[in-house]
Design a protein around this motif. Structure first.
Motif, PDB file in Angstrom:
ATOM      1  N   GLU A  24      58.516 -18.386  -0.658  1.00  0.00           N
ATOM      2  CA  GLU A  24      58.539 -19.547  -1.576  1.00  0.00           C
ATOM      3  C   GLU A  24      57.764 -20.885  -0.602  1.00  0.00           C
ATOM      4  N   ALA A  25      57.785 -20.954   0.520  1.00  0.00           N
ATOM      5  CA  ALA A  25      56.968 -21.957   1.247  1.00  0.00           C
ATOM      6  C   ALA A  25      55.751 -21.616   1.088  1.00  0.00           C
ATOM      7  N   ALA A  26      55.148 -20.262   1.507  1.00  0.00           N
ATOM      8  CA  ALA A  26      53.552 -19.984   1.380  1.00  0.00           C
ATOM      9  C   ALA A  26      53.201 -20.261   0.039  1.00  0.00           C
ATOM     10  N   LEU A  27      54.102 -19.680  -1.101  1.00  0.00           N
ATOM     11  CA  LEU A  27      53.492 -20.061  -2.377  1.00  0.00           C
ATOM     12  C   LEU A  27      53.368 -21.329  -2.551  1.00  0.00           C
ATOM     13  N   GLY A  28      54.327 -22.212  -2.370  1.00  0.00           N
ATOM     14  CA  GLY A  28      54.178 -23.496  -2.578  1.00  0.00           C
ATOM     15  C   GLY A  28      53.118 -24.232  -2.113  1.00  0.00           C
ATOM     16  N   ILE A  29      52.667 -23.892  -0.764  1.00  0.00           N
ATOM     17  CA  ILE A  29      51.317 -24.109  -0.193  1.00  0.00           C
ATOM     18  C   ILE A  29      50.146 -23.768  -0.983  1.00  0.00           C
ATOM     19  N   LEU A  76      50.690 -15.450   3.573  1.00  0.00           N
ATOM     20  CA  LEU A  76      51.258 -14.383   2.723  1.00  0.00           C
ATOM     21  C   LEU A  76      51.286 -12.982   3.574  1.00  0.00           C
ATOM     22  N   GLN A  77      50.034 -12.746   3.982  1.00  0.00           N
ATOM     23  CA  GLN A  77      49.725 -11.571   4.801  1.00  0.00           C
ATOM     24  C   GLN A  77      50.836 -11.248   5.869  1.00  0.00           C
ATOM     25  N   LEU A  78      50.925 -12.287   6.612  1.00  0.00           N
ATOM     26  CA  LEU A  78      51.689 -12.346   7.801  1.00  0.00           C
ATOM     27  C   LEU A  78      53.144 -12.097   7.313  1.00  0.00           C
ATOM     28  N   LEU A  79      53.533 -12.711   6.421  1.00  0.00           N
ATOM     29  CA  LEU A  79      54.954 -12.446   5.911  1.00  0.00           C
ATOM     30  C   LEU A  79      55.276 -11.062   5.698  1.00  0.00           C
ATOM     31  N   HIS A  80      54.242 -10.224   5.186  1.00  0.00           N
ATOM     32  CA  HIS A  80      54.724  -8.824   4.739  1.00  0.00           C
ATOM     33  C   HIS A  80      54.894  -8.003   5.823  1.00  0.00           C
ATOM     34  N   VAL A 224      58.278  -9.626  -5.395  1.00  0.00           N
ATOM     35  CA  VAL A 224      58.821 -10.753  -4.678  1.00  0.00           C
ATOM     36  C   VAL A 224      59.166 -11.980  -5.525  1.00  0.00           C
ATOM     37  N   PRO A 225      60.217 -12.560  -5.708  1.00  0.00           N
ATOM     38  CA  PRO A 225      60.355 -13.374  -6.938  1.00  0.00           C
ATOM     39  C   PRO A 225      59.920 -14.838  -6.279  1.00  0.00           C
ATOM     40  N   HIS A 226      59.724 -15.744  -7.313  1.00  0.00           N
ATOM     41  CA  HIS A 226      59.193 -17.063  -6.814  1.00  0.00           C
ATOM     42  C   HIS A 226      59.680 -18.217  -8.031  1.00  0.00           C
ATOM     43  N   THR A 227      59.894 -19.442  -7.373  1.00  0.00           N
ATOM     44  CA  THR A 227      59.892 -20.324  -8.594  1.00  0.00           C
ATOM     45  C   THR A 227      59.017 -21.454  -8.570  1.00  0.00           C
ATOM     46  N   LEU A 228      57.868 -21.798  -7.616  1.00  0.00           N
ATOM     47  CA  LEU A 228      57.124 -22.678  -7.705  1.00  0.00           C
ATOM     48  C   LEU A 228      55.974 -22.550  -8.498  1.00  0.00           C
ATOM     49  N   TYR A 229      55.623 -21.016  -8.566  1.00  0.00           N
ATOM     50  CA  TYR A 229      54.117 -20.782  -9.329  1.00  0.00           C
ATOM     51  C   TYR A 229      54.481 -20.549 -10.833  1.00  0.00           C
ATOM     52  N   ARG A 230      55.746 -20.822 -11.170  1.00  0.00           N
ATOM     53  CA  ARG A 230      56.209 -20.324 -12.576  1.00  0.00           C
ATOM     54  C   ARG A 230      55.171 -21.132 -13.445  1.00  0.00           C
ATOM     55  N   PRO A 231      54.550 -20.489 -14.360  1.00  0.00           N
ATOM     56  CA  PRO A 231      54.979 -18.887 -15.138  1.00  0.00           C
ATOM     57  C   PRO A 231      54.001 -17.806 -14.576  1.00  0.00           C
ATOM     58  N   TRP A 232      53.329 -18.217 -13.687  1.00  0.00           N
ATOM     59  CA  TRP A 232      52.416 -17.028 -13.144  1.00  0.00           C
ATOM     60  C   TRP A 232      52.925 -15.970 -12.354  1.00  0.00           C
ATOM     61  N   THR A 233      52.354 -14.720 -12.444  1.00  0.00           N
ATOM     62  CA  THR A 233      52.296 -13.534 -11.481  1.00  0.00           C
ATOM     63  C   THR A 233      51.167 -13.477 -10.656  1.00  0.00           C
TER      64      THR A 233
END
Length: 350
Positions: A24-29, A76-80, A224-233
């Motif tokens: 969620e942090a990485a996708l928020g950034i 994101l890649q490091l988190l995997h 991987v679910p997320h909230t901040l980038y909704r509605p995008w996949t």
């Protein structure tokens, strides 16, 4: 020419799910640094400006750097390479990487046939870097990103990532970390519960809203679910894995879950089908795909009215467009009774 087929046949992929506030942090950034996408996100532009404004000056500087060089991709890649139980574990992992390993993990995966070039690029091999650049020449940001990763001082890249992630997480994730963990895990649990009832392809389509047929080189799909980038996949690639960062379902977004609240997609689907005209359209598309002109003639209605009906059916994921023609999403229609039964038979409702 005759063919004797002795192959096993086409196999599907395995689906795994993973939820974590770290993603969620990485996708928020990523979202904060992508100005052009802000009008399409659920959160208004003012929300993102306020998020940026709340950061300390040193973190703002690193966020601007991430905006110029798309280094959220590195995070994101490091988190995997986890799972990491908390941000301290992730930051410790990042600090312990060698410079060459950090470059390797930062470079995007471009297929198994370019893994050798990816490894050589991480050692500074310019010819290998050129091979990667040619392979992704038409991509939106990969060429500039690869160039930057291959040229930047690895110690500077590490410092940037540490400062940015730690700062963003501390300001925007840690205050609601427990709530986020619960929300994201709840959505994962919902999807896992359907693993025994849906095929892997159907589960991915349900979670992401997109079809993903099996590929020979992909044995696993990570959701991987997320909230901040909704509605995008958001779709990404890793060795042997296709990654989908998908939006948490509407019914799982509330802090207090109402067990009697039906899933939004279920409501949309039955609303869409609760009309004679839309049922007729579905019946026509069940026979074969139709163009807009063909539907206009068959339905004998104005195009503006037809557009309204088609829009409702598309929003409910019951129809789709392919090659300029509308077609029924038969899998979605066939699953309606299953999802209705799941809602009606929830244990908490008894």
């Amino acid at each position: 020419m005759k063919l004797l087929d002795m192959s096993y046949g086409r196999t599907t992929y395995q689906v795994t799910l993973h939820s974590s506030p770290l993603f969620e942090a990485a996708l928020g950034i990523a979202a904060a640094t992508y100005d052009k996408i802000h009008p399409t996100l659920e959160k208004p532009r003012e929300y993102w400006l306020a998020m940026i404004d709340a950061l300390p000056p040193d973190v703002k500087t690193e966020l601007d750097y991430a905006k110029r060089h798309n280094t959220w991709k590195t995070l994101l890649q490091l988190l995997h390479n986890g799972p990491f139980p908390d941000p301290d574990a992730f930051l410790s992992y990042l600090e312990g990487l060698s410079e060459q390993q950090l470059r390797l993990e930062a470079l995007p995966y471009l297929g198994s046939e370019r893994q050798e070039a990816r490894h050589r690029s991480s050692t500074g091999d310019r010819q290998a870097v050129e091979e990667l650049l040619q392979a992704c020449a038409g991509h939106n940001f990969f060429p500039a990103y690869i160039t930057h990763v291959s040229e930047v001082d690895a110690s500077d890249l590490r410092r940037h990532l540490l400062t940015l992630f730690q700062g963003w997480y501390g300001i925007h994730v840690r205050p609601r970390e427990a709530e986020l963990r619960s929300l994201l895990a709840r959505d994962c649990d919902q999807k896992r519960a359907m693993l025994q009832k849906l095929s892997p392809e159907a589960l991915v389509e349900w979670a992401t809203g997109r079809k993903y047929p099996p590929e020979p080189s992909v044995g696993r799909v990570l959701l991987v679910p997320h909230t901040l980038y909704r509605p995008w996949t958001i779709q990404a690639d890793a060795p042997g894995t296709k990654v989908f960062y998908y939006p948490v379902a509407d019914e799982n977004m509330a802090e207090q879950i109402d067990p009697y609240r039906p899933p939004q997609l279920l409501v949309q689907a039955y609303k869409a089908l609760g009309d004679e005209h839309r049922l007729r359209i579905a019946r026509l598309l069940a026979e074969r795909a139709h163009s807009l002109q063909e539907l206009t003639e068959r339905m004998d209605m104005a195009k503006s009215t037809l557009h309204h009906h088609l829009s409702m059916l598309r929003s409910a994921r019951l129809i789709e467009m392919e090659a300029s023609k509308y077609q029924l999403r038969r899998t979605s229609v066939d699953q309606l009774s299953l999802f209705l039964s799941e809602y009606l038979d929830k244990d908490c409702c008894r």
